[in-house]
Motif scaffolding. Structure first.
Motif, PDB file in Angstrom:
ATOM      1  N   THR A  12       0.836  -1.212   0.000  1.00  0.00           N
ATOM      2  CA  THR A  12       0.000   0.000   0.000  1.00  0.00           C
ATOM      3  C   THR A  12       0.869   1.259   0.000  1.00  0.00           C
ATOM      4  O   THR A  12       0.501   2.261  -0.595  1.00  0.00           O
ATOM      5  CB  THR A  12      -0.957   0.024   1.206  1.00  0.00           C
ATOM      6  OG1 THR A  12      -0.218  -0.219   2.386  1.00  0.00           O
ATOM      7  CG2 THR A  12      -2.035  -0.994   1.070  1.00  0.00           C
ATOM      8  N   ARG A  16       0.617   4.030  -2.823  1.00  0.00           N
ATOM      9  CA  ARG A  16       0.351   5.427  -2.446  1.00  0.00           C
ATOM     10  C   ARG A  16       1.227   6.372  -3.260  1.00  0.00           C
ATOM     11  O   ARG A  16       0.804   7.447  -3.655  1.00  0.00           O
ATOM     12  CB  ARG A  16       0.603   5.605  -0.954  1.00  0.00           C
ATOM     13  CG  ARG A  16      -0.225   6.720  -0.362  1.00  0.00           C
ATOM     14  CD  ARG A  16       0.020   6.874   1.111  1.00  0.00           C
ATOM     15  NE  ARG A  16      -0.362   5.708   1.856  1.00  0.00           N
ATOM     16  CZ  ARG A  16       0.387   5.131   2.794  1.00  0.00           C
ATOM     17  NH1 ARG A  16       1.561   5.622   3.091  1.00  0.00           N
ATOM     18  NH2 ARG A  16      -0.032   4.084   3.427  1.00  0.00           N
ATOM     19  N   ASP A  19      -0.143   6.814  -6.743  1.00  0.00           N
ATOM     20  CA  ASP A  19      -1.446   7.463  -6.854  1.00  0.00           C
ATOM     21  C   ASP A  19      -1.402   8.978  -6.829  1.00  0.00           C
ATOM     22  O   ASP A  19      -2.434   9.612  -6.958  1.00  0.00           O
ATOM     23  CB  ASP A  19      -2.353   6.979  -5.713  1.00  0.00           C
ATOM     24  CG  ASP A  19      -2.913   5.610  -6.015  1.00  0.00           C
ATOM     25  OD1 ASP A  19      -2.845   5.201  -7.170  1.00  0.00           O
ATOM     26  OD2 ASP A  19      -3.400   4.963  -5.080  1.00  0.00           O
TER      27      ASP A  19
ATOM     28  N   VAL B  40      -7.865   8.850  -3.309  1.00  0.00           N
ATOM     29  CA  VAL B  40      -8.910   8.040  -2.679  1.00  0.00           C
ATOM     30  C   VAL B  40      -9.994   7.678  -3.697  1.00  0.00           C
ATOM     31  O   VAL B  40     -10.512   6.551  -3.688  1.00  0.00           O
ATOM     32  CB  VAL B  40      -9.476   8.741  -1.417  1.00  0.00           C
ATOM     33  CG1 VAL B  40     -10.451   9.838  -1.737  1.00  0.00           C
ATOM     34  CG2 VAL B  40     -10.124   7.728  -0.501  1.00  0.00           C
ATOM     35  N   ARG B  43      -8.676   4.828  -5.787  1.00  0.00           N
ATOM     36  CA  ARG B  43      -8.640   3.553  -5.055  1.00  0.00           C
ATOM     37  C   ARG B  43     -10.026   3.055  -4.694  1.00  0.00           C
ATOM     38  O   ARG B  43     -10.197   1.877  -4.415  1.00  0.00           O
ATOM     39  CB  ARG B  43      -7.806   3.695  -3.777  1.00  0.00           C
ATOM     40  CG  ARG B  43      -6.346   3.773  -4.011  1.00  0.00           C
ATOM     41  CD  ARG B  43      -5.749   2.441  -4.417  1.00  0.00           C
ATOM     42  NE  ARG B  43      -4.550   2.698  -5.185  1.00  0.00           N
ATOM     43  CZ  ARG B  43      -4.366   2.308  -6.439  1.00  0.00           C
ATOM     44  NH1 ARG B  43      -5.264   1.592  -7.061  1.00  0.00           N
ATOM     45  NH2 ARG B  43      -3.259   2.608  -7.071  1.00  0.00           N
ATOM     46  N   ASP B 127      -4.907  -2.958  -6.868  1.00  0.00           N
ATOM     47  CA  ASP B 127      -6.186  -2.803  -7.561  1.00  0.00           C
ATOM     48  C   ASP B 127      -6.895  -4.140  -7.711  1.00  0.00           C
ATOM     49  O   ASP B 127      -8.087  -4.249  -7.466  1.00  0.00           O
ATOM     50  CB  ASP B 127      -5.961  -2.233  -8.967  1.00  0.00           C
ATOM     51  CG  ASP B 127      -5.682  -0.753  -8.924  1.00  0.00           C
ATOM     52  OD1 ASP B 127      -5.867  -0.152  -7.854  1.00  0.00           O
ATOM     53  OD2 ASP B 127      -5.261  -0.216  -9.955  1.00  0.00           O
ATOM     54  N   LEU B 130      -8.104  -5.202  -4.344  1.00  0.00           N
ATOM     55  CA  LEU B 130      -9.235  -4.386  -3.886  1.00  0.00           C
ATOM     56  C   LEU B 130     -10.503  -4.723  -4.657  1.00  0.00           C
ATOM     57  O   LEU B 130     -11.601  -4.663  -4.115  1.00  0.00           O
ATOM     58  CB  LEU B 130      -8.921  -2.891  -4.066  1.00  0.00           C
ATOM     59  CG  LEU B 130      -7.903  -2.272  -3.111  1.00  0.00           C
ATOM     60  CD1 LEU B 130      -7.629  -0.822  -3.487  1.00  0.00           C
ATOM     61  CD2 LEU B 130      -8.389  -2.345  -1.673  1.00  0.00           C
ATOM     62  N   ARG B 138     -13.732  -2.468   1.100  1.00  0.00           N
ATOM     63  CA  ARG B 138     -12.793  -1.693   0.291  1.00  0.00           C
ATOM     64  C   ARG B 138     -12.674  -0.255   0.810  1.00  0.00           C
ATOM     65  O   ARG B 138     -11.565   0.276   0.944  1.00  0.00           O
ATOM     66  CB  ARG B 138     -13.292  -1.693  -1.160  1.00  0.00           C
ATOM     67  CG  ARG B 138     -12.409  -0.944  -2.099  1.00  0.00           C
ATOM     68  CD  ARG B 138     -12.965  -0.981  -3.511  1.00  0.00           C
ATOM     69  NE  ARG B 138     -12.002  -0.422  -4.426  1.00  0.00           N
ATOM     70  CZ  ARG B 138     -11.838  -0.800  -5.674  1.00  0.00           C
ATOM     71  NH1 ARG B 138     -12.566  -1.745  -6.165  1.00  0.00           N
ATOM     72  NH2 ARG B 138     -10.947  -0.230  -6.437  1.00  0.00           N
ATOM     73  N   GLU B 139     -13.817   0.344   1.110  1.00  0.00           N
ATOM     74  CA  GLU B 139     -13.808   1.735   1.582  1.00  0.00           C
ATOM     75  C   GLU B 139     -12.982   1.869   2.857  1.00  0.00           C
ATOM     76  O   GLU B 139     -12.128   2.754   2.973  1.00  0.00           O
ATOM     77  CB  GLU B 139     -15.241   2.199   1.861  1.00  0.00           C
ATOM     78  CG  GLU B 139     -16.032   2.492   0.613  1.00  0.00           C
ATOM     79  CD  GLU B 139     -17.499   2.775   0.882  1.00  0.00           C
ATOM     80  OE1 GLU B 139     -18.196   3.122  -0.059  1.00  0.00           O
ATOM     81  OE2 GLU B 139     -17.947   2.623   2.047  1.00  0.00           O
ATOM     82  N   VAL B 142      -9.182   1.291   2.186  1.00  0.00           N
ATOM     83  CA  VAL B 142      -8.546   2.416   1.466  1.00  0.00           C
ATOM     84  C   VAL B 142      -8.351   3.600   2.411  1.00  0.00           C
ATOM     85  O   VAL B 142      -7.272   4.210   2.446  1.00  0.00           O
ATOM     86  CB  VAL B 142      -9.397   2.817   0.231  1.00  0.00           C
ATOM     87  CG1 VAL B 142      -8.959   4.151  -0.324  1.00  0.00           C
ATOM     88  CG2 VAL B 142      -9.289   1.747  -0.838  1.00  0.00           C
ATOM     89  N   ILE B 146      -4.463   3.566   2.736  1.00  0.00           N
ATOM     90  CA  ILE B 146      -3.961   4.515   1.733  1.00  0.00           C
ATOM     91  C   ILE B 146      -3.998   5.930   2.298  1.00  0.00           C
ATOM     92  O   ILE B 146      -3.035   6.677   2.191  1.00  0.00           O
ATOM     93  CB  ILE B 146      -4.800   4.455   0.432  1.00  0.00           C
ATOM     94  CG1 ILE B 146      -4.887   3.014  -0.089  1.00  0.00           C
ATOM     95  CG2 ILE B 146      -4.229   5.391  -0.629  1.00  0.00           C
ATOM     96  CD1 ILE B 146      -3.654   2.452  -0.711  1.00  0.00           C
TER      97      ILE B 146
END
Lengths: 218, 190
Positions: A12, A16, A19, B40, B43, B127, B130, B138-139, B142, B146
Motif C-alpha cells: 500500500t 500510495r 497514486d 482516494v 482507489r 487494484d 481491492l 474496500r472503503e 482504502v 492509503i
C-alpha cells in the motif's frame, strides 16, 4: 494471517506513491472549478484567504456552541436525575389481578389442548418395584500404576471467541481516554493491547493511536 | 454525474466548468486535499479516465453543501465522506469493476524510475486485490491504509460504529493477505 501484514503495508505504501496526481491534472481540475492558483509563498495549501479565516473562526465558534450545548444538556440531565432519584415501579395495591380465561387463548395449530389436571389418570406403581434404599454405584478402585495423563489428554484452552471484542474494547478505551485528555490511561490501554495482541490485524491502528498520543502529549 | 445547482457552464472539452469562483474555504480545501481526493477516488474504484471529473464533482457537492457543514467532523473527513458517495455513483454508473481497467497513465510516481515501476506494479496488484473486496470492506481499507485515517475518522466518513470499522478492517486485511499469498503461490509478483 498477521504475518502478511507488513507485506500488505509495503504494497500500500508503494501504491500510495503511484497514486499522486500530476501537477497538470491538478491544474486542469483547478481551472474547471475556477479556483485561482495558490498565492506565491502560501506554502502548499497554507495560502489563507481572509474569508476562509472568517469561516474557520465561524466553524470553531459553532463547534464551541455545540460543545456548550452538549455540556449544558448533560448537566441538566444530571440535575434532573438527582432531583427525581431512582425511578421506582409502583403497583397500586388495590389493582385487581385478572387472568383471562384459558379457552380465550388460541392454541397453536396441530397442538391438542391440554386436559384439565383432574382428569389425569393416576399412575399405578407395583409395591415391589419401588426403591426402598439408595444404593451407591460400585466404586472403581484406581490402580497405583496408572497416570491421569494416560487416560485423558489435557485439552488446550481454545482461543477466546470474543478476543476480537476485547481487542476493540481496549482500543476504544484508549480513544475515549485520549478524547478525555487522560493520556496515561490511553497509554496504558495501548500497552495492554500490545502485550495481549502483539501480532493483531489491528496493530497498525494501535501504532497510529500511539503516534497520535505522542503528538498530543508534546 | 453529479451536477451542482451553482452556475456551471459546459467547457470546450465537453466537461463542465464553474463560472463563479468557489468560496475561499473551498479553494483552500482544494489546495490542501485535492491530491488526496484524487488518490482516494481512484482507489475507491473510479476509473482513471474519470478521476478528474470525480474530483470536480466532489468539490461541486462540497460547495453546494458548504453551508450545511456543522463542524461536527473535520473538514477533511467531511470531504472524504462526499468523495466516497461520488465514487459509489461512478462505480454504479460504470457497472464494471475497476480491476478490469489496469490503465494508470497520468499518475506520476516518484522521481526514481525504478521506484515508479515498483509503485506501478504495486498499484496494479493492489487494484486487483481491492477489486475482490466488497464495497464496505474496500472503503474502510482504502481510508485506513492509503489515506492513513484513524478508525474514529473512518467511522465519521463511512457513518458506521467504531466496532464495525475495526471488524471490516480486520476482514479486509485478512482477505487481501490471503490474496497476496495466493498470488505468490501462483507465481504472481508481490
Amino acid at each position: 494471517m498477521s504475518a502478511q501484514l507488513p507485506e500488505l503495508q509495503r504494497l500500500t505504501e508503494l501504491a500510495r506513491q503511484a497514486d499522486l496526481p500530476s501537477a497538470e491534472r491538478l491544474a486542469r481540475v483547478r481551472a474547471r472549478l475556477n479556483v485561482p492558483p495558490p498565492a506565491a509563498g502560501g506554502g502548499g495549501g497554507g495560502g489563507s484567504a481572509p474569508g476562509s479565516k472568517a469561516l474557520a473562526s465561524k466553524l470553531v465558534g459553532q463547534l464551541g456552541a455545540t460543545k456548550a450545548l452538549w455540556i449544558s444538556a448533560a448537566a441538566l440531565g444530571a440535575v434532573s436525575l438527582a432531583l427525581v432519584g431512582q425511578p421506582q415501579l409502583k403497583v397500586a395495591p388495590e389493582a385487581p389481578v385478572s387472568i383471562a380465561p384459558l379457552e380465550n387463548h388460541p392454541q397453536p395449530a396441530g397442538q391438542a389442548p391440554e386436559p384439565p389436571a383432574a382428569t389425569l389418570p393416576e399412575l399405578q406403581v407395583p409395591p415391589d418395584s419401588r426403591v426402598t434404599s439408595a444404593q451407591a454405584p460400585p466404586r472403581v478402585q484406581p490402580s497405583h500404576g496408572t497416570r491421569r495423563t494416560a487416560t485423558a489428554p489435557v485439552r488446550k484452552p481454545a482461543p477466546l471467541a470474543n478476543s476480537f471484542a476485547e481487542e476493540v474494547a481496549l482500543l476504544q478505551v484508549a480513544i475515549d481516554a485520549m478524547h478525555a485528555g487522560e493520556l496515561a490511561e490511553a497509554k496504558s490501554a495501548l500497552g495492554q493491547h500490545a502485550q495481549r495482541f502483539p501480532t493483531s490485524q489491528l496493530a497498525p491502528e494501535r501504532t497510529r493511536l500511539l503516534e497520535q498520543l505522542q503528538s498530543t502529549s508534546r | 454525474m453529479l451536477r451542482s445547482s451553482m452556475a456551471i457552464a459546459p467547457s470546450a472539452t465537453g466537461t463542465t466548468a464553474h463560472t463563479e469562483a468557489l468560496p475561499p474555504a473551498i479553494q483552500q480545501a482544494y489546495d490542501a486535499h485535492a491530491p488526496s481526493l484524487f488518490r482516494v477516488l481512484r482507489r475507491l474504484g473510479v476509473p482513471d479516465a474519470q478521476v478528474e471529473d470525480a474530483v470536480q464533482d466532489t468539490f461541486v457537492v462540497a460547495c453546494r453543501r458548504h453551508a450545511a457543514f456543522e463542524a461536527r467532523s473535520s473538514y477533511k473527513t467531511w470531504l472524504y465522506g462526499i468523495a466516497r458517495r461520488v465514487a459509489r455513483d461512478y462505480r454504479r454508473q460504470r457497472a464494471r469493476r475497476y480491476s478490469e481497467d489496469p490503465e494508470i497513465e497520468g499518475l506520476s510516481g516518484g522521481t526514481n524510475p525504478e521506484t515508479q515501476t515498483d509503485a506501478a506494479r504495486a498499484a496494479r496488484l493492489l487494484d486487483a486485490g481491492l477489486g475482490r473486496l466488497s464495497e464496505p470492506l474496500r472503503e474502510v481499507f482504502v481510508l485506513a491504509e492509503i489515506e492513513q485515517l484513524t478508525a474514529p475518522e473512518i467511522a465519521e466518513v463511512v457513518q458506521v460504529p467504531l466496532n464495525t470499522v475495526y471488524s471490516r478492517l480486520r476482514v479486509a486485511r485478512e482477505r487481501l493477505g490471503a490474496y497476496l499469498t495466493e498470488q505468490r503461490a501462483t507465481g504472481g509478483s508481490v
